[in-house]
Write a protein that holds these residues in place. Structure first.
Motif, PDB file in Angstrom:
ATOM      1  N   GLY A  52       0.793  -1.220   0.000  1.00 36.18           N
ATOM      2  CA  GLY A  52       0.000   0.000   0.000  1.00 36.18           C
ATOM      3  C   GLY A  52       0.826   1.272   0.000  1.00 36.18           C
ATOM      4  O   GLY A  52       0.280   2.366  -0.188  1.00 36.18           O
ATOM      5  N   ASN A  53       2.161   1.153   0.200  1.00 35.13           N
ATOM      6  CA  ASN A  53       3.043   2.319   0.088  1.00 35.13           C
ATOM      7  C   ASN A  53       3.258   2.749  -1.359  1.00 35.13           C
ATOM      8  O   ASN A  53       3.746   3.858  -1.619  1.00 35.13           O
ATOM      9  N   HIS A  54       2.957   1.865  -2.304  1.00 34.12           N
ATOM     10  CA  HIS A  54       3.191   2.163  -3.712  1.00 34.12           C
ATOM     11  C   HIS A  54       2.287   3.302  -4.174  1.00 34.12           C
ATOM     12  O   HIS A  54       1.120   3.402  -3.778  1.00 34.12           O
ATOM     13  N   ALA A  55       2.810   4.172  -5.012  1.00 34.57           N
ATOM     14  CA  ALA A  55       2.081   5.367  -5.451  1.00 34.57           C
ATOM     15  C   ALA A  55       0.808   5.040  -6.217  1.00 34.57           C
ATOM     16  O   ALA A  55      -0.112   5.862  -6.281  1.00 34.57           O
ATOM     17  N   GLU A  56       0.729   3.833  -6.803  1.00 28.95           N
ATOM     18  CA  GLU A  56      -0.434   3.484  -7.614  1.00 28.95           C
ATOM     19  C   GLU A  56      -1.411   2.573  -6.882  1.00 28.95           C
ATOM     20  O   GLU A  56      -2.371   2.082  -7.490  1.00 28.95           O
ATOM     21  N   VAL A  57      -1.189   2.377  -5.586  1.00 31.54           N
ATOM     22  CA  VAL A  57      -1.967   1.388  -4.836  1.00 31.54           C
ATOM     23  C   VAL A  57      -2.510   2.023  -3.560  1.00 31.54           C
ATOM     24  O   VAL A  57      -1.829   2.837  -2.921  1.00 31.54           O
ATOM     25  N   VAL A  58      -3.726   1.637  -3.169  1.00 28.80           N
ATOM     26  CA  VAL A  58      -4.284   2.078  -1.898  1.00 28.80           C
ATOM     27  C   VAL A  58      -4.824   0.855  -1.148  1.00 28.80           C
ATOM     28  O   VAL A  58      -5.323  -0.092  -1.768  1.00 28.80           O
ATOM     29  N   SER A  59      -4.683   0.859   0.164  1.00 29.23           N
ATOM     30  CA  SER A  59      -5.221  -0.215   0.993  1.00 29.23           C
ATOM     31  C   SER A  59      -6.699   0.050   1.259  1.00 29.23           C
ATOM     32  O   SER A  59      -7.049   1.107   1.767  1.00 29.23           O
ATOM     33  N   ALA A  60      -7.539  -0.895   0.919  1.00 27.52           N
ATOM     34  CA  ALA A  60      -8.983  -0.726   1.115  1.00 27.52           C
ATOM     35  C   ALA A  60      -9.507  -1.497   2.321  1.00 27.52           C
ATOM     36  O   ALA A  60     -10.676  -1.363   2.676  1.00 27.52           O
ATOM     37  N   GLY A  61      -8.662  -2.330   2.942  1.00 22.98           N
ATOM     38  CA  GLY A  61      -9.088  -3.060   4.126  1.00 22.98           C
ATOM     39  C   GLY A  61      -9.615  -4.441   3.801  1.00 22.98           C
ATOM     40  O   GLY A  61      -9.461  -4.960   2.696  1.00 22.98           O
ATOM     41  N   GLU A  62     -10.239  -5.055   4.816  1.00 23.98           N
ATOM     42  CA  GLU A  62     -10.762  -6.413   4.691  1.00 23.98           C
ATOM     43  C   GLU A  62     -12.204  -6.338   4.186  1.00 23.98           C
ATOM     44  O   GLU A  62     -13.136  -6.120   4.956  1.00 23.98           O
ATOM     45  N   LEU A  63     -12.372  -6.520   2.899  1.00 25.56           N
ATOM     46  CA  LEU A  63     -13.680  -6.359   2.265  1.00 25.56           C
ATOM     47  C   LEU A  63     -14.422  -7.691   2.200  1.00 25.56           C
ATOM     48  O   LEU A  63     -13.832  -8.716   1.848  1.00 25.56           O
ATOM     49  N   ALA A  64     -15.695  -7.645   2.500  1.00 30.06           N
ATOM     50  CA  ALA A  64     -16.532  -8.846   2.387  1.00 30.06           C
ATOM     51  C   ALA A  64     -17.213  -8.927   1.027  1.00 30.06           C
ATOM     52  O   ALA A  64     -18.010  -9.837   0.786  1.00 30.06           O
ATOM     53  N   SER A  65     -16.867  -8.027   0.123  1.00 29.13           N
ATOM     54  CA  SER A  65     -17.662  -7.833  -1.095  1.00 29.13           C
ATOM     55  C   SER A  65     -17.684  -9.041  -2.026  1.00 29.13           C
ATOM     56  O   SER A  65     -18.719  -9.325  -2.641  1.00 29.13           O
ATOM     57  N   PHE A  66     -16.565  -9.763  -2.162  1.00 31.20           N
ATOM     58  CA  PHE A  66     -16.608 -10.869  -3.119  1.00 31.20           C
ATOM     59  C   PHE A  66     -17.555 -11.959  -2.632  1.00 31.20           C
ATOM     60  O   PHE A  66     -18.366 -12.481  -3.406  1.00 31.20           O
ATOM     61  N   GLY A  67     -17.461 -12.311  -1.362  1.00 33.51           N
ATOM     62  CA  GLY A  67     -18.379 -13.309  -0.832  1.00 33.51           C
ATOM     63  C   GLY A  67     -19.824 -12.862  -0.929  1.00 33.51           C
ATOM     64  O   GLY A  67     -20.718 -13.660  -1.243  1.00 33.51           O
ATOM     65  N   GLN A  68     -20.080 -11.581  -0.691  1.00 30.36           N
ATOM     66  CA  GLN A  68     -21.442 -11.061  -0.793  1.00 30.36           C
ATOM     67  C   GLN A  68     -21.966 -11.157  -2.212  1.00 30.36           C
ATOM     68  O   GLN A  68     -23.122 -11.551  -2.442  1.00 30.36           O
ATOM     69  N   GLN A  69     -21.132 -10.838  -3.200  1.00 31.99           N
ATOM     70  CA  GLN A  69     -21.577 -10.900  -4.594  1.00 31.99           C
ATOM     71  C   GLN A  69     -21.683 -12.337  -5.088  1.00 31.99           C
ATOM     72  O   GLN A  69     -22.488 -12.646  -5.974  1.00 31.99           O
TER      73      GLN A  69
END
Length: 526
Positions: free
Chosen positions: A299-316
């Motif tokens: 997440g230190n990379h200039a092109e990357v951001v940390s979004a956290g622990e997402l439940a979205s794939f399991g939900q979809q």
């Protein structure tokens, strides 16, 4: 909301809390007869559809409720159900309608703060708790929740003071004691052992607060290198949680066997889709395997951001199968018929807003190892990074954590060993089914040969090398895992071999894991 609708809504919520769907449905009919287009009418329909395993209907009704909701409590009710049904982007938009100045009720402020936390918006959550605090300055739980947000935001000294205040008000509140002692290493000159002993003398035996205080006592005694007492506290803590959780190891094992059996049920994409907008980098692995460390470095990379622990794939995945459970025959019958392209698009629709203008966002949901091959089927251009840690290290790290009801297999050594074996077996299966789609990243290499390891990770992700990536302390994004304090200090290898002082108590675990590995090697050879 009119009074009659308010009464009907409250009645329906009581029925749902009791599990009485028939009278809840009758109440829904009454609401539809009075005001069929009212937000709470659609919201109740969504709740009932969810209970009836009609996932798509539940999501559709929740979205309609979001379009109609206009008062604070209704907006929060809608946000809750949107999150439940996997409509996270709509939940974010819905709660954004509420300004801090518009909320006066103490209870509403705390409820809104809880939903902001669930969305990963810890700064907003803290602001709401700050506004609520003057109204009830002696509320131990409120001080705990506020300290938790401070810890997630990296404000560790303030968090420590907040946890201490919580315990001053409620000495046996184990939920505050455990994160308090995890904020820093305890020393002979400066530790919280006395505070813990006071709490243990007052706590109700066999409760979760009791377990949390024992886990905390273990941590302090280990820091002080008093290993005999540390083990006794750790064993008591896990025994309490095992009894509390009522964990069913056989059921958990059967569920993972079911996933293994249907793992090959996905359609191969004829060509890699090229979706628009920010793309995910998935970080997966067992809990406590180093997923947060990798997320912070990447997440230190200039092109990357940390979004956290997402439940979205399991939900979809649930939405695509129109079914709430992953481990039964209904899901097994439907998994091979899913529209994987549609699933990928829905996942992106729920997550891309988190990218904050960057090309990539990290979805660090460890348990996505269970569905790793399906991640690739839905998003064949995505990158999947799998953290691999020494089996004894990762198993012991889980045994000494307290996950509540999340990972009940971690509270007994035999179920812990079985879960590790099931995990390795399923991940190996994904490697066979989608070769080259998943990169194994060694935790030991990451902390001891950081630059070389990260260069390999960035190359796999198609990213250029950036020297800043190696300094974990540069990442100032919130982190809401058990590693919240650890990631604010330089990388170290102290946790490697942390189980060894307790080796005499872990012979059975070591033997079980060794036998499983030998069995796996024999299976491969034959």
């Amino acid at each position: 909301m009119t009074d009659p609708m308010g009464r009907l809504w409250a009645r329906a919520q009581r029925y749902l809390a009791q599990g009485d769907l028939a009278p809840a449905l009758a109440t829904l009919d009454s609401m539809r007869a009075r005001m069929p287009t009212h937000a709470r009418t659609h919201l109740l329909a969504a709740q009932i559809a969810w209970r009836n395993d009609e996932v798509r209907t539940a999501a559709s009704e929740a979205l309609e409720a979001a379009r109609l909701a206009d008062e604070p409590e209704g907006i929060l009710d809608v946000t809750e159900v949107l999150l439940l049904t996997g409509e996270v982007a709509a939940a974010h938009e819905c709660i954004e309608r509420l300004s801090l100045d518009a909320i006066e009720s103490h209870e509403t402020l705390i409820r809104c703060a809880d939903l902001r936390q669930e969305l990963g918006e810890h700064g907003d959550s803290l602001a709401l708790l700050d506004k609520a605090l003057p109204g009830t300055p002696r509320d131990a739980k409120l001080h705990f929740y506020r300290a938790q947000q401070l810890a997630f935001l990296g404000r560790l000294r303030e968090a420590e003071a907040g946890y201490e205040t919580s315990l001053d008000l409620a000495p046996s509140y184990g939920r505050a004691a455990l994160p308090l002692v995890r904020l820093r290493r305890q020393t002979l000159q400066d530790n919280h052992l006395g505070r813990l002993e006071t709490g243990l003398a007052a706590v109700a035996s066999g409760t979760r607060d009791h377990a949390a205080l024992e886990f905390a006592r273990y941590k302090v005694l280990e820091d002080l290198q008093q290993y005999a007492g540390a083990w006794e506290a750790l064993a008591r803590a896990n025994a309490i949680m095992s009894a509390q959780s009522g964990q069913d190891a056989a059921r958990q094992h059967a569920a993972l066997r079911s996933l293994y059996d249907i793992s090959a049920e996905f359609a191969s994409q004829s060509a890699e889709s090229v979706p628009h907008g920010p793309q995910p980098i998935f970080v997966i692995g067992l809990p406590r395997s180093g997923t947060t460390v990798l997320e912070r470095l990447l997440g230190n990379h200039a092109e990357v951001v940390s979004a956290g622990e997402l439940a979205s794939f399991g939900q979809q995945l649930r939405w695509a199968a129109n079914h709430r459970h992953f481990h039964d025959q209904v899901f097994a019958d439907r998994i091979g018929k899913l529209d994987w392209v549609e699933l990928g698009k829905r996942y992106l629709a729920q997550t891309q807003w988190r990218a904050s203008g960057k090309r990539y966002f990290i979805d660090k949901q460890p348990v996505n190892w269970m569905v790793a091959g399906w991640l690739h089927a839905a998003l064949p251009g995505s990158r999947i990074l799998h953290m691999v840690r020494d089996p004894m290290d990762v198993c012991f790290s889980n045994y000494r954590a307290m996950f509540g009801d999340a990972y009940t297999w971690s509270y007994q050594l035999d179920s812990l060993a079985q879960h590790y074996h099931d995990y390795r077996r399923l991940v190996s299966r994904w490697h066979e089914l989608v070769p080259g789609a998943i990169l194994d990243v060694s935790y030991a290499d990451l902390v001891s040969e950081t630059e070389n390891t990260l260069r390999g990770v960035l190359d796999f992700c198609g990213l250029e090398w950036e020297p800043a990536c190696v300094d974990i302390t540069l990442n100032d994004r919130p982190v809401s895992t058990l590693s919240a304090a650890q990631v604010h200090e330089p990388l170290h290898a102290r946790s490697i071999g942390a189980w060894r002082p307790y080796g005499e108590h872990l012979v059975e675990l070591f033997t079980s894991i060794s036998k499983m590995h030998e069995s796996a090697r024999t299976s491969v050879r034959t």
